[in-house]
Design an enzyme around this catalytic site. Structure first.
Site, mmCIF file in Angstrom:
data_model
loop_
_atom_site.group_PDB
_atom_site.id
_atom_site.type_symbol
_atom_site.label_atom_id
_atom_site.label_comp_id
_atom_site.label_asym_id
_atom_site.label_seq_id
_atom_site.Cartn_x
_atom_site.Cartn_y
_atom_site.Cartn_z
ATOM 1 N N LYS A 1 3.228 0.674 7.545
ATOM 2 C CA LYS A 1 4.173 -0.326 7.044
ATOM 3 C C LYS A 1 4.786 -1.041 8.248
ATOM 4 C CE LYS A 1 4.232 1.692 2.591
ATOM 5 N NZ LYS A 1 4.563 2.830 1.762
ATOM 6 N N HIS B 1 9.605 3.452 4.196
ATOM 7 C CA HIS B 1 10.106 2.073 4.319
ATOM 8 C C HIS B 1 11.257 1.930 5.307
ATOM 9 C CE1 HIS B 1 7.609 0.794 0.949
ATOM 10 N NE2 HIS B 1 7.902 1.963 0.424
ATOM 11 N N SER C 1 10.984 2.809 -2.900
ATOM 12 C CA SER C 1 9.983 1.780 -2.625
ATOM 13 C C SER C 1 9.994 0.641 -3.633
ATOM 14 C CB SER C 1 8.593 2.406 -2.546
ATOM 15 O OG SER C 1 8.348 3.220 -3.663
HETATM 16 C C1 LIG Z 1 3.529 3.674 1.058
HETATM 17 C C2 LIG Z 1 4.260 4.927 0.756
HETATM 18 C C3 LIG Z 1 3.670 6.160 0.984
HETATM 19 C C4 LIG Z 1 2.217 6.300 1.351
HETATM 20 O O1 LIG Z 1 2.000 6.021 2.673
HETATM 21 P P1 LIG Z 1 0.531 5.567 3.138
HETATM 22 O O2 LIG Z 1 0.538 5.763 4.600
HETATM 23 O O3 LIG Z 1 0.387 4.159 2.705
HETATM 24 O O4 LIG Z 1 -0.438 6.475 2.434
HETATM 25 C C5 LIG Z 1 4.432 7.286 0.829
HETATM 26 N N1 LIG Z 1 5.721 7.204 0.436
HETATM 27 C C6 LIG Z 1 6.313 6.032 0.165
HETATM 28 C C7 LIG Z 1 7.733 6.005 -0.269
HETATM 29 C C8 LIG Z 1 5.595 4.855 0.309
HETATM 30 O O5 LIG Z 1 6.158 3.692 0.009
#
Ligand SMILES: *Cc1c(COP(=O)(O)O)cnc(C)c1O
Length: 393
Positions: free
Chosen positions: A244, A212, A184
């Site tokens: 996302k 992602h 990320s």
């Molecule tokens: C954003 C993210 C999460 C968390 O997901 P949410 O639905 O926002 O709680 C988990 N793992 C990674 C790699 C992320 O970037």
């Protein structure tokens, strides 16, 4: 009787002051428009490169309409946890559609990715077992691994040789490899086929967090596992998130029937939380349609990524080698990174400065994230501003 003095609150004040000292205090900006590249922020019009809304769906009118329809059909709250009475027909439909899109036998829908990652490792391993975790894994995977009480071995980022040696040396009966699919804060991809190969050789689980990649990578946006053509095996536990690229909120885990049923029975962040609003599940059905039909948006995103990279021949700073919409510019020093982010902000460009502990010490960076809603002109504008700032730094 007078109460004894307490230092509890004074310690908090000192801690906040230390954050200020290290340029580590985080501040929230207040956005006054729906998520998108052009938003008013704290009263100023900005061009934003911050969100994980990679396909530009978060503010999509069809999704807003679907959410309204969902609320009209299902009301708002679910009323209870999924295993009591908070599981609705639309949740069932969503789970089937998610499983079909990623090509796995079954999927389970959870409230957030953070909660998925907190609960899933504990459903598979426990005390006396071993977890092998990439050192750059997302904080939610770090926390989820801790909660298992298994021994956690962190391997250097994407280092297959080091991981193989750790697996070899480990006598634990049950082993689990835990990794982000797209990292990320770096934007690079985990070597999933090689990780699966190691998992098979050492009889380990492979749990992949594709927060992602889902919606962005692979045919029809099916994600990183599809991008690499990973086989459909019980050994791979695939986690995708829905806040996302999908533009809504929530997460899912997809895999083998027995594995998903086990997670449903055992994952505490699934069992002990109120079911996600069914109206969101209804909106997500439209989001999955948009993702499946999103080849045009994914192709545009690919063009934007190539164009940004070609326009940033940096000298002092470094653009990490990322093929994804996450394009980090590593500056190093916390205060300098903040200074550059502020200078961009003054020019109407919003790029987040990411500092430790989110990234390792001395690797503070600007995390540029691109969206299919950006134009080539938006990207050129950002690149020119960055080159000017680097030259004057
Ligand atoms: C954003 C993210 C999460 C968390 O997901 P949410 O639905 O926002 O709680 C988990 N793992 C990674 C790699 C992320 O970037």
């Amino acid at each position: 009787m007078s109460l004894p003095d307490s230092v509890l609150r004074d310690e908090l004040i000192a801690h906040l002051a230390a954050l200020d000292e290290g340029a580590l205090r985080r501040r929230r900006r207040t956005v006054e428009d729906p998520c998108g590249p052009h938003v008013r922020v704290d009263g100023r019009p900005m061009l934003a490169f911050c969100s994980n809304d990679y396909l530009g769906f978060a503010g999509h009118p069809l999704l807003a309409q679907a959410l309204q329809e969902g609320a009209a059909r299902w009301g708002v709250g679910s009323g209870a946890s999924h295993l009591v009475s908070g599981h609705y027909h639309v949740h069932e439909v969503l789970e089937s559609r998610l499983a079909a899109l990623v090509g796995r036998p079954r999927a389970l829908y959870l409230s957030t990715g953070y909660m998925a990652n907190l609960g899933i490792p504990s459903a598979l391993v426990g005390r006396g077992d071993a977890i092998f975790a990439d050192r750059l894994n997302h904080a939610s995977l770090v926390d989820g691994a801790r909660l298992t009480r298994a021994d956690v071995h962190r391997y250097p980022h994407a280092n297959l040789g080091a991981l193989a040696r750790q697996l070899e040396a480990c006598p634990a009966r049950r082993k689990l490899i835990l990794t982000d699919a797209v990292f990320s804060m770096d934007g690079d991809l985990a070597p999933l086929p090689e990780l699966l190969d190691l998992a098979e050789r050492h009889d380990a689980w492979l749990v992949v967090d594709d927060a992602h990649g889902f919606g962005v990578l692979g045919p029809r946006g099916a994600g990183a596992a599809a991008h690499f053509g990973l086989p459909d095996t019980w050994r791979v536990v695939y986690i995708g998130t829905l806040g996302k690229a999908a533009g809504v909120s929530g997460a899912f885990v997809a895999g083998d029937e027995v594995v998903i049923e086990t997670i449903l029975q055992a994952a505490r962040p699934y069992l002990f939380t109120t079911g996600s609003p069914p109206a969101l599940a209804h909106a997500l059905l439209t989001s999955l349609d948009l993702i499946a039909q999103g080849d045009g948006r994914r192709a545009h995103l690919t063009v934007l990524i190539a164009s940004l990279r070609a326009a940033l021949p940096l000298q002092r700073w470094s653009l990490l080698p990322s093929p994804s919409p996450i394009q980090p510019v590593v500056i190093g020093d916390n205060a300098e990174t903040l200074r550059v982010a502020r200078a961009l902000w003054e020019q109407g460009l919003w790029v987040p400065a990411i500092r430790p502990p989110t990234v390792p010490q001395h690797s503070a960076r600007l995390r540029i994230s691109l969206s299919a809603a950006h134009t080539l002109e938006d990207v050129a504008h950002l690149a020119e501003a960055l080159l000017r700032l680097e030259a004057s730094a």
